[in-house]
Design a protein around this motif. Structure first.
Motif, PDB file in Angstrom:
ATOM      1  N   SER A 100       0.803  -1.220   0.000  1.00  0.00           N
ATOM      2  CA  SER A 100       0.000   0.000   0.000  1.00  0.00           C
ATOM      3  C   SER A 100       0.834   1.268   0.000  1.00  0.00           C
ATOM      4  N   ALA A 101       0.134   2.384  -0.141  1.00  0.00           N
ATOM      5  CA  ALA A 101       0.733   3.705   0.031  1.00  0.00           C
ATOM      6  C   ALA A 101       0.284   4.293   1.353  1.00  0.00           C
ATOM      7  N   SER A 102      -0.348   3.475   2.168  1.00  0.00           N
ATOM      8  CA  SER A 102      -0.609   3.849   3.554  1.00  0.00           C
ATOM      9  C   SER A 102       0.545   3.344   4.392  1.00  0.00           C
ATOM     10  N   TYR A 103       1.091   4.233   5.221  1.00  0.00           N
ATOM     11  CA  TYR A 103       2.225   3.867   6.056  1.00  0.00           C
ATOM     12  C   TYR A 103       1.823   3.796   7.528  1.00  0.00           C
ATOM     13  N   ALA A 104       0.569   3.411   7.766  1.00  0.00           N
ATOM     14  CA  ALA A 104       0.083   3.288   9.139  1.00  0.00           C
ATOM     15  C   ALA A 104       0.878   2.207   9.870  1.00  0.00           C
ATOM     16  N   ALA A 105       1.335   2.525  11.073  1.00  0.00           N
ATOM     17  CA  ALA A 105       2.162   1.588  11.835  1.00  0.00           C
ATOM     18  C   ALA A 105       1.425   0.302  12.166  1.00  0.00           C
ATOM     19  N   ALA A 106       0.102   0.356  12.214  1.00  0.00           N
ATOM     20  CA  ALA A 106      -0.680  -0.853  12.501  1.00  0.00           C
ATOM     21  C   ALA A 106      -0.450  -1.934  11.445  1.00  0.00           C
ATOM     22  N   LEU A 107       0.022  -1.530  10.269  1.00  0.00           N
ATOM     23  CA  LEU A 107       0.231  -2.479   9.172  1.00  0.00           C
ATOM     24  C   LEU A 107       1.597  -3.165   9.241  1.00  0.00           C
ATOM     25  N   THR A 108       2.420  -2.791  10.219  1.00  0.00           N
ATOM     26  CA  THR A 108       3.792  -3.312  10.283  1.00  0.00           C
ATOM     27  C   THR A 108       3.946  -4.533  11.177  1.00  0.00           C
ATOM     28  N   ASP A 109       2.856  -4.955  11.820  1.00  0.00           N
ATOM     29  CA  ASP A 109       2.916  -6.052  12.792  1.00  0.00           C
ATOM     30  C   ASP A 109       2.298  -7.312  12.185  1.00  0.00           C
ATOM     31  N   PRO A 110       3.095  -8.171  11.556  1.00  0.00           N
ATOM     32  CA  PRO A 110       2.534  -9.322  10.845  1.00  0.00           C
ATOM     33  C   PRO A 110       1.866 -10.360  11.738  1.00  0.00           C
ATOM     34  N   GLU A 111       2.312 -10.462  13.001  1.00  0.00           N
ATOM     35  CA  GLU A 111       1.785 -11.504  13.882  1.00  0.00           C
ATOM     36  C   GLU A 111       0.840 -10.968  14.955  1.00  0.00           C
ATOM     37  N   GLY A 112       0.680  -9.661  15.022  1.00  0.00           N
ATOM     38  CA  GLY A 112      -0.121  -9.083  16.096  1.00  0.00           C
ATOM     39  C   GLY A 112       0.568  -9.181  17.437  1.00  0.00           C
ATOM     40  N   ALA A 113       1.894  -9.340  17.412  1.00  0.00           N
ATOM     41  CA  ALA A 113       2.652  -9.565  18.639  1.00  0.00           C
ATOM     42  C   ALA A 113       2.683  -8.348  19.551  1.00  0.00           C
ATOM     43  N   SER A 114       2.517  -7.172  18.983  1.00  0.00           N
ATOM     44  CA  SER A 114       2.575  -5.955  19.791  1.00  0.00           C
ATOM     45  C   SER A 114       1.354  -5.796  20.680  1.00  0.00           C
ATOM     46  N   GLY A 115       0.272  -6.463  20.311  1.00  0.00           N
ATOM     47  CA  GLY A 115      -0.979  -6.310  21.049  1.00  0.00           C
ATOM     48  C   GLY A 115      -1.675  -4.999  20.777  1.00  0.00           C
ATOM     49  N   LYS A 116      -1.140  -4.212  19.839  1.00  0.00           N
ATOM     50  CA  LYS A 116      -1.711  -2.898  19.544  1.00  0.00           C
ATOM     51  C   LYS A 116      -2.417  -2.862  18.192  1.00  0.00           C
ATOM     52  N   ALA A 117      -2.298  -3.937  17.441  1.00  0.00           N
ATOM     53  CA  ALA A 117      -2.917  -3.990  16.116  1.00  0.00           C
ATOM     54  C   ALA A 117      -3.224  -5.442  15.784  1.00  0.00           C
ATOM     55  N   LYS A 118      -4.217  -5.634  14.919  1.00  0.00           N
ATOM     56  CA  LYS A 118      -4.514  -7.003  14.501  1.00  0.00           C
ATOM     57  C   LYS A 118      -3.414  -7.482  13.550  1.00  0.00           C
TER      58      LYS A 118
END
Length: 427
Positions: free
Chosen positions: A123-141
Motif C-alpha cells: 500500500s501507500a498507507s504507512y500506518a504503523a498498525a500495518l507493520t505487525d505481521p503476527e499481532g505480537a505488539s498487542g496494539k494492532a490485529k
C-alpha cells in the motif's frame, strides 16, 4: 447437430482455450488509485508512477517471461468501492497475485481479508498498525500480508519530534515547547496521533488538544486563530497537500508563528508552488534518497520509467512519483522471486519479501533507501530523512524552472535513525 453449430461449438472451445492460455501467460495484480477523490492531489502522481513502472516492466520482458496485467481503478478514496474491487480481485476464478493499494482507511478495512485470502497488499498507507505481521505488539490485529516502502507515519512523526526537541534547545527558548496535532478526524491523519503525542510528552513538550480540519481545501481561518491563541510552537499537519495548503495560507495571513511539521503526503514540490511563501520552512520526511533530477545512478531508471507516459521527458515528477516507482519495483522483484520459486501465488510473493536484507531494487541504486522486511516485523526501514521546503521568490510559472532556479528547494536538514524499540512496534 449441424456442421455450422458444431463449428461454432469448436470455435467457442478454441476461443475459451485461447483466453485461458492468455490468462496463464500473464500475472494479474490489482491497483487502487485515487485520481478523483480527497487525496487525488498526491494520488495522481503516485498512481501514474505505478502504471508507468509496470508498463516499463512489461516493455522489458515482464516477470519470468510473463506480462504483468495491472487492473488500475480510480476508486475516488472511497472505502466501499475499494472493498467491491477487492471482492473482484480475490474471486477464485480471477485471483490476483498481489495488490498495489492506496489509502489508510481502505487498507485497514481490507487487512483481515488479505490475510485470509493470502494476497500481498503493497500500500501507500504507512500506518504503523500495518507493520505487525503476527499481532505480537498487542496494539494492532495481525497484518501478515501488508507491506509498504518507507518509514511508518508514526516513525516519521517521531523523527520530526526528535528534530523539533533539538531545534527548541538550539534556539535557546525558555520553558516547554508546545505541540499540537492537526488533521481530519479520519484513520489516515489519526494513524500516528497517539504515538506522536506520547513521544512529545516524553520529550518534554506540552501537548495541546488537537485541531481538526477536513481533508479537502477550504477556509481554515478559525483553526489558524485557534492555533495562534494556543501559543503552539510545533504543529503537525496530518492531511494531504491540498488541505494543508489551505491551512498554511490561512495561518500566514493570520500571522501565526509556528513551525509546521508535515505528514509525508502533506508537502511536495507542487504544494510548495501552490502555497508559495506560506510553505517556507515546513519540515517533512522524504522516502527516497533523492528528488527529481537528483544525482544518483538509479535516476536513469526513473527517467526511463517516466517516459512511459511522458515521451518528451519534460514533465517534472514530484517526490511521490519516485517513491511509487520504488514501491512498484519492490513488488516486481517479489513477483520475480515467486515466479522462480513455484509460481507467483500470493503466499510465494509474500515470502519473497523476506529473502533479502538491505534491499534496493535493481537499477535503483541511490534512489530507494535499503529496506528489510522479516516474518516478524514489517517495518522496512527506521531511517527517516527530514527535509525543509525553502521558498525564495514568487512561485508562479513552470515547476521545472522554479526548481532549476532554486526558487523552490527541498533542503535536507537531518537523518534520524530510530531505534527498533519493541514498545514502538505496531503503533
Amino acid at each position: 447437430m449441424t456442421i455450422k453449430s458444431l463449428l461454432g461449438t469448436v470455435s467457442l472451445a478454441l476461443l475459451l482455450g485461447g483466453a485461458s492460455a492468455a490468462a496463464q501467460a500473464q500475472i494479474a495484480i490489482g491497483h487502487l488509485a485515487d485520481y478523483s477523490g480527497g487525496t487525488s492531489d498526491v494520488g495522481t502522481p503516485y498512481g501514474q508512477a505505478v502504471a508507468d513502472t509496470f508498463a516499463w516492466v512489461n516493455k522489458n520482458g515482464g516477470v519470468g517471461g510473463k506480462q504483468v496485467n495491472v487492473d488500475t481503478n480510480d476508486y475516488g478514496y472511497q472505502v466501499p468501492r475499494a472493498i467491491a474491487l477487492y471482492k473482484k480481485w480475490s474471486a477464485p476464478d480471477s485471483k490476483v497475485a498481489a495488490i498495489m493499494g492506496w489509502g489508510t482507511a481502505d487498507t485497514e478495512a481490507l487487512t483481515g481479508f488479505v490475510a485470509q485470502d493470502k494476497i500481498p497488499y503493497f500500500s501507500a498507507s504507512y500506518a504503523a498498525a500495518l507493520t505487525d505481521p503476527e499481532g505480537a505488539s498487542g496494539k494492532a490485529k495481525p497484518a501478515p500480508y501488508n507491506f509498504f516502502y518507507g518509514p511508518s507515519y508514526s516513525d516519521a512523526m517521531r523523527a520530526m519530534l526528535i528534530w523539533a526537541a533539538d531545534d527548541w534547545k538550539a534556539k535557546g527558548k525558555p520553558g516547554k515547547p508546545k505541540f499540537v496535532h492537526m488533521g481530519a478526524n479520519h484513520p489516515y491523519p489519526n494513524a500516528p496521533k497517539a504515538a506522536g503525542e506520547a513521544l512529545a510528552a516524553e520529550l518534554g513538550f506540552e501537548v495541546l488538544p488537537p485541531l481538526v480540519f477536513a481533508l479537502t481545501p477550504g477556509d481554515y481561518s478559525a483553526q489558524c486563530l485557534s492555533l495562534k491563541s494556543s501559543g503552539a510552537n510545533y504543529a503537525y499537519l496530518g492531511n494531504t497537500a491540498a488541505s494543508n495548503i489551505s491551512v498554511m495560507k490561512a495561518c500566514k495571513t493570520a500571522g501565526v508563528d509556528v513551525q509546521f511539521l508535515s505528514n509525508v503526503w502533506g508537502m511536495d514540490e507542487n504544494a510548495a508552488k501552490a502555497a508559495g511563501d506560506a510553505a517556507d520552512g515546513v519540515i517533512f520526511p522524504l522516502r527516497t534518497a533523492v528528488a527529481w533530477n537528483g544525482n544518483a545512478p538509479g535516476m536513469k531508471t526513473v527517467m526511463e520509467i517516466s517516459k512511459m507516459s511522458d515521451p518528451t521527458g519534460k514533465v517534472y515528477r514530484p517526490v511521490h512519483y519516485i517513491a511509487a516507482v520504488c514501491s512498484a519495483l519492490y513488488l516486481k522483484e517479489a513477483l520475480d522471486w515467486a515466479a522462480k520459486n513455484e509460481g507467483a501465488t500470493g503466499e510465494n510473493v509474500a515470502n519473497a519479501f523476506y529473502q533479502k536484507k538491505d534491499w534496493v531494487p535493481a537499477g535503483m541504486e541511490g534512489v530507494c533507501n535499503p529496506s528489510t522486511w522479516t516474518e516478524k516485523d514489517h517495518r522496512g526501514t527506521l531511517k527517516v530523512d527530514l527535509y525543509r521546503s525553502k521558498i525564495s521568490g514568487a512561485t508562479d510559472g513552470d515547476i521545472n524552472d522554479l526548481m532549476a532556479k532554486g526558487t523552490i528547494k527541498l533542503e535536507k536538514v537531518k537523518t534520524v535513525e530510530l531505534p527498533r524499540k519493541p514498545e514502538w512496534f505496531g503503533w
